[in-house]
Design a protein around this motif. Structure first.
Motif, PDB file in Angstrom:
ATOM      1  N   SER A 174       0.850  -1.216   0.000  1.00 51.47           N
ATOM      2  CA  SER A 174       0.000   0.000   0.000  1.00 51.47           C
ATOM      3  C   SER A 174       0.876   1.254   0.000  1.00 51.47           C
ATOM      4  O   SER A 174       0.527   2.252  -0.650  1.00 51.47           O
ATOM      5  CB  SER A 174      -0.965   0.009   1.182  1.00 51.47           C
ATOM      6  OG  SER A 174      -0.272  -0.014   2.386  1.00 51.47           O
ATOM      7  N   LYS A 175       2.039   1.192   0.640  1.00 56.39           N
ATOM      8  CA  LYS A 175       2.946   2.361   0.605  1.00 56.39           C
ATOM      9  C   LYS A 175       3.476   2.574  -0.820  1.00 56.39           C
ATOM     10  O   LYS A 175       3.570   3.699  -1.311  1.00 56.39           O
ATOM     11  CB  LYS A 175       4.130   2.149   1.556  1.00 56.39           C
ATOM     12  CG  LYS A 175       3.794   2.419   3.025  1.00 56.39           C
ATOM     13  CD  LYS A 175       5.075   2.653   3.842  1.00 56.39           C
ATOM     14  CE  LYS A 175       4.747   2.862   5.321  1.00 56.39           C
ATOM     15  NZ  LYS A 175       4.674   1.564   6.059  1.00 56.39           N
ATOM     16  N   ALA A 176       3.799   1.456  -1.500  1.00 55.59           N
ATOM     17  CA  ALA A 176       4.305   1.576  -2.876  1.00 55.59           C
ATOM     18  C   ALA A 176       3.211   2.139  -3.786  1.00 55.59           C
ATOM     19  O   ALA A 176       3.442   3.015  -4.615  1.00 55.59           O
ATOM     20  CB  ALA A 176       4.767   0.208  -3.382  1.00 55.59           C
ATOM     21  N   MET A 177       1.987   1.677  -3.578  1.00 56.94           N
ATOM     22  CA  MET A 177       0.848   2.161  -4.378  1.00 56.94           C
ATOM     23  C   MET A 177       0.671   3.654  -4.138  1.00 56.94           C
ATOM     24  O   MET A 177       0.494   4.440  -5.073  1.00 56.94           O
ATOM     25  CB  MET A 177      -0.410   1.398  -3.983  1.00 56.94           C
ATOM     26  CG  MET A 177      -1.665   1.781  -4.728  1.00 56.94           C
ATOM     27  SD  MET A 177      -1.582   1.347  -6.465  1.00 56.94           S
ATOM     28  CE  MET A 177      -1.688  -0.426  -6.378  1.00 56.94           C
ATOM     29  N   ASN A 178       0.752   4.057  -2.873  1.00 54.21           N
ATOM     30  CA  ASN A 178       0.603   5.478  -2.518  1.00 54.21           C
ATOM     31  C   ASN A 178       1.632   6.320  -3.263  1.00 54.21           C
ATOM     32  O   ASN A 178       1.315   7.338  -3.886  1.00 54.21           O
ATOM     33  CB  ASN A 178       0.788   5.631  -1.001  1.00 54.21           C
ATOM     34  CG  ASN A 178       0.690   7.075  -0.519  1.00 54.21           C
ATOM     35  OD1 ASN A 178      -0.395   7.655  -0.532  1.00 54.21           O
ATOM     36  ND2 ASN A 178       1.819   7.671  -0.152  1.00 54.21           N
ATOM     37  N   TYR A 328       4.328  -2.305 -10.544  1.00 58.03           N
ATOM     38  CA  TYR A 328       2.923  -2.762 -10.622  1.00 58.03           C
ATOM     39  C   TYR A 328       2.879  -4.296 -10.715  1.00 58.03           C
ATOM     40  O   TYR A 328       2.058  -4.949 -10.077  1.00 58.03           O
ATOM     41  CB  TYR A 328       2.227  -2.173 -11.852  1.00 58.03           C
ATOM     42  CG  TYR A 328       1.937  -0.689 -11.793  1.00 58.03           C
ATOM     43  CD1 TYR A 328       2.060   0.108 -12.924  1.00 58.03           C
ATOM     44  CD2 TYR A 328       1.533  -0.073 -10.604  1.00 58.03           C
ATOM     45  CE1 TYR A 328       1.802   1.474 -12.891  1.00 58.03           C
ATOM     46  CE2 TYR A 328       1.265   1.292 -10.559  1.00 58.03           C
ATOM     47  CZ  TYR A 328       1.406   2.059 -11.702  1.00 58.03           C
ATOM     48  OH  TYR A 328       1.151   3.417 -11.669  1.00 58.03           O
ATOM     49  N   ARG A 329       3.785  -4.856 -11.508  1.00 57.99           N
ATOM     50  CA  ARG A 329       3.824  -6.327 -11.655  1.00 57.99           C
ATOM     51  C   ARG A 329       4.094  -6.990 -10.307  1.00 57.99           C
ATOM     52  O   ARG A 329       3.465  -7.954  -9.921  1.00 57.99           O
ATOM     53  CB  ARG A 329       4.961  -6.704 -12.616  1.00 57.99           C
ATOM     54  CG  ARG A 329       4.536  -7.613 -13.741  1.00 57.99           C
ATOM     55  CD  ARG A 329       5.528  -7.424 -14.847  1.00 57.99           C
ATOM     56  NE  ARG A 329       6.700  -8.266 -14.680  1.00 57.99           N
ATOM     57  CZ  ARG A 329       6.970  -9.240 -15.550  1.00 57.99           C
ATOM     58  NH1 ARG A 329       6.141  -9.502 -16.533  1.00 57.99           N
ATOM     59  NH2 ARG A 329       8.054  -9.957 -15.417  1.00 57.99           N
ATOM     60  N   ILE A 333      -0.491  -6.422 -10.083  1.00 56.69           N
ATOM     61  CA  ILE A 333      -1.399  -5.770 -11.046  1.00 56.69           C
ATOM     62  C   ILE A 333      -1.142  -6.374 -12.431  1.00 56.69           C
ATOM     63  O   ILE A 333       0.008  -6.446 -12.860  1.00 56.69           O
ATOM     64  CB  ILE A 333      -1.122  -4.240 -11.104  1.00 56.69           C
ATOM     65  CG1 ILE A 333      -1.193  -3.615  -9.715  1.00 56.69           C
ATOM     66  CG2 ILE A 333      -2.080  -3.558 -12.087  1.00 56.69           C
ATOM     67  CD1 ILE A 333      -2.539  -3.438  -9.112  1.00 56.69           C
ATOM     68  N   PRO A 334      -2.189  -6.818 -13.132  1.00 54.93           N
ATOM     69  CA  PRO A 334      -1.976  -7.367 -14.475  1.00 54.93           C
ATOM     70  C   PRO A 334      -1.543  -6.278 -15.459  1.00 54.93           C
ATOM     71  O   PRO A 334      -1.957  -5.119 -15.316  1.00 54.93           O
ATOM     72  CB  PRO A 334      -3.333  -7.953 -14.856  1.00 54.93           C
ATOM     73  CG  PRO A 334      -4.322  -7.329 -13.949  1.00 54.93           C
ATOM     74  CD  PRO A 334      -3.592  -6.911 -12.700  1.00 54.93           C
ATOM     75  N   THR A 335      -0.736  -6.650 -16.441  1.00 53.51           N
ATOM     76  CA  THR A 335      -0.149  -5.665 -17.367  1.00 53.51           C
ATOM     77  C   THR A 335      -1.196  -4.773 -18.025  1.00 53.51           C
ATOM     78  O   THR A 335      -1.008  -3.573 -18.150  1.00 53.51           O
ATOM     79  CB  THR A 335       0.665  -6.416 -18.451  1.00 53.51           C
ATOM     80  OG1 THR A 335       1.619  -7.233 -17.776  1.00 53.51           O
ATOM     81  CG2 THR A 335       1.384  -5.460 -19.386  1.00 53.51           C
ATOM     82  N   ASN A 336      -2.327  -5.356 -18.415  1.00 49.08           N
ATOM     83  CA  ASN A 336      -3.292  -4.517 -19.150  1.00 49.08           C
ATOM     84  C   ASN A 336      -4.048  -3.555 -18.245  1.00 49.08           C
ATOM     85  O   ASN A 336      -4.916  -2.818 -18.708  1.00 49.08           O
ATOM     86  CB  ASN A 336      -4.260  -5.401 -19.953  1.00 49.08           C
ATOM     87  CG  ASN A 336      -5.251  -6.115 -19.044  1.00 49.08           C
ATOM     88  OD1 ASN A 336      -5.052  -6.207 -17.824  1.00 49.08           O
ATOM     89  ND2 ASN A 336      -6.319  -6.613 -19.622  1.00 49.08           N
ATOM     90  N   MET A 337      -3.692  -3.554 -16.933  1.00 49.94           N
ATOM     91  CA  MET A 337      -4.324  -2.588 -16.008  1.00 49.94           C
ATOM     92  C   MET A 337      -3.351  -1.501 -15.561  1.00 49.94           C
ATOM     93  O   MET A 337      -3.701  -0.609 -14.788  1.00 49.94           O
ATOM     94  CB  MET A 337      -4.866  -3.324 -14.779  1.00 49.94           C
ATOM     95  CG  MET A 337      -6.103  -4.141 -15.072  1.00 49.94           C
ATOM     96  SD  MET A 337      -6.946  -4.645 -13.582  1.00 49.94           S
ATOM     97  CE  MET A 337      -7.571  -3.094 -12.982  1.00 49.94           C
TER      98      MET A 337
END
Ligand code: SDX
Length: 385
Positions: A174-178, A328-329, A333-337
């Motif tokens: 979640s920190k990386a996403m932020n 993201y990988r 998270i899938p590549t197409n997203m």
């Protein structure tokens, strides 16, 4: 959301957009939002804190941030009518096309007069729409939003929790996403932001403007590059990691191949976001214990390009998209997203730029042209052509 950024609306429309939101220096590789450096914001702020900054021009007090987070959480609920539509959109549809369609359809669900509510509805909706799309793509039931969680944690839970099962959000993730969402939050007058402003300048709704911005971002030369980078790195891996071959291809105009994630319309130096993401990629993958061979390929490709005269002479450096897909990988998270993640991050910037334009009552956009076509001539009957 009072306190929109305003400036003297009396300036003559010189063609250049005047904005007080984001400052870029392409030669020096500088990016600031309302005066704050991207480095400090990515390191010290939360994504909703940066969203507040972009919308108000000032960092929030704790009370203002708490109220803003609560307001977004209040709207973090599934709209059943839109869910029914999302569920019948074929999985062959790219997630960005589905996202744009659902955002456009928000206009039929909410009054466009509710300006402030609609900003909050949009901030809340994009992670929900993204999670719906992902669950549909893997044939799993949706997971309802959890209004007790922060923005990123709720998104991760909606994406990766199994319906009806407990889910523990990994704080590293979640920190990386932020951080990634902050790094995408705004970027001055890029293609998709200019699209949002142009559509909005006709007084089409905010929903329509954002829907158009999503489609502009979808392009592989713009936000779609993060997906194209991973596809390119996979191709290099399949070719035995022969980065030299791909560097030569990228230099050959006839190859039709470009080094995705390299080059920029403005940065003729390192994209400051790329520096931050490159370090984060190392940190996140090692913290998660992920060994991704394409990270090493990316690093080798970068080193090879940055020591090659073709790239150096054209000032082609890695941009925000070069390393983001690797993280993201690692987050699952899938590549197409990947480009949907870019859109979630860019949303507050699009909204802030749209609001700035509307607050300053800018005229309808009308890009100028230089006519280089035929000189005046008389019509010729078809039997004489
Ligand atoms: C984003 O504007 C923004 O702020 C966008 C963005 C944001 O946050 O909103 O930063 C996000 O879109 C980043 C860019 C992501 N796109 C890519 O990574 C796709 C690959 N990059 C290129 O297609 C290109 O670099 C652009 C589109 C990003 C920029 O294009 P420019 O500035 O118009 O560059 P150009 O086409 O004028 O090229 C200049 C020269 C050309 O060679 P010459 O004709 O001078 O011999 O550089 C070459 C190009 O062929 N070139 C490349 C290259 N990019 C430019 N050669 C190989 N690989 C590349 N990636």
């Amino acid at each position: 959301l009072t306190g929109y950024i305003t400036y003297d609306p009396g300036y003559k429309n010189t063609g250049a957009t005047k904005s007080a939101i984001t400052f870029l220096d392409g030669e020096e590789g500088i990016l600031r939002h309302c005066g704050y450096s991207i480095e400090e914001l990515a390191d010290k702020a939360s994504f909703l804190e940066v969203a507040y900054l972009l919308l108000h021009g000032e960092l929030p007090t704790q009370a203002q941030l708490d109220a803003f987070e609560a307001a977004v959480q209040k709207y973090t609920v599934a709209n059943q009518a839109l869910l029914n539509i999302a569920q019948v959109i074929p999985t062959s549809t790219h997630p960005m096309s589905e996202l744009s369609a659902l955002v456009g359809l928000m206009e039929g669900q909410y009054s466009t007069d509710e300006k402030e509510d609609n900003i909050l509805r949009l901030l809340a909706a994009l992670p929900i729409f993204a999670a719906w799309n992902y669950k549909k793509s893997i044939g799993e039931g949706i997971v309802a939003p959890d209004q007790s969680l922060d923005y990123c944690s709720n998104f991760l839970k909606m994406m990766f929790a199994k319906p009806g099962e407990a889910y523990e959000v990994n704080s590293i993730v979640s920190k990386a996403m932020n951080k990634l969402l902050i790094l995408h939050a705004d970027h001055e007058q890029n293609c998709s932001t200019s699209t949002v402003r142009l559509i909005g300048s006709s007084h089409a709704s905010l929903f329509s403007s954002i829907s158009g911005g999503i489609m502009a971002l979808f392009g592989p030369l713009h936000g779609g590059a993060n997906q194209a980078v991973i596809e390119m790195l996979e191709e290099i891996k399949q070719a035995g990691g022969d980065t030299a071959k791909f560097i030569e291809m990228a230099k050959d105009k006839n190859s039709g191949f470009r080094l995705m994630g390299f080059g920029h319309r403005v940065y003729k130096n390192f994209d400051p976001r790329a520096r931050i993401i490159k370090k984060a990629a190392d940190d996140v993958l090692s913290a998660l214990g992920v060994q991704d061979p394409i990270l090493k390929i990316a690093q080798e490709l970068e080193a090879a390009a940055l020591s090659d005269e073709y790239f150096v002479a054209r000032k082609l450096y890695p941009n925000v998209d070069f390393y983001s897909g690797i993280i993201y990988r690692a987050l699952g998270i899938p590549t197409n997203m990947f480009t949907i993640l870019f859109a979630i991050g860019r949303l507050p910037g699009w909204i802030a730029q749209h609001q700035e334009m509307m607050t300053n009552k800018e005229p309808i956009g009308r890009p100028r042209q230089i006519y280089v076509g035929a000189t005046p001539r008389a019509f010729v009957d078809i039997n004489k052509r």
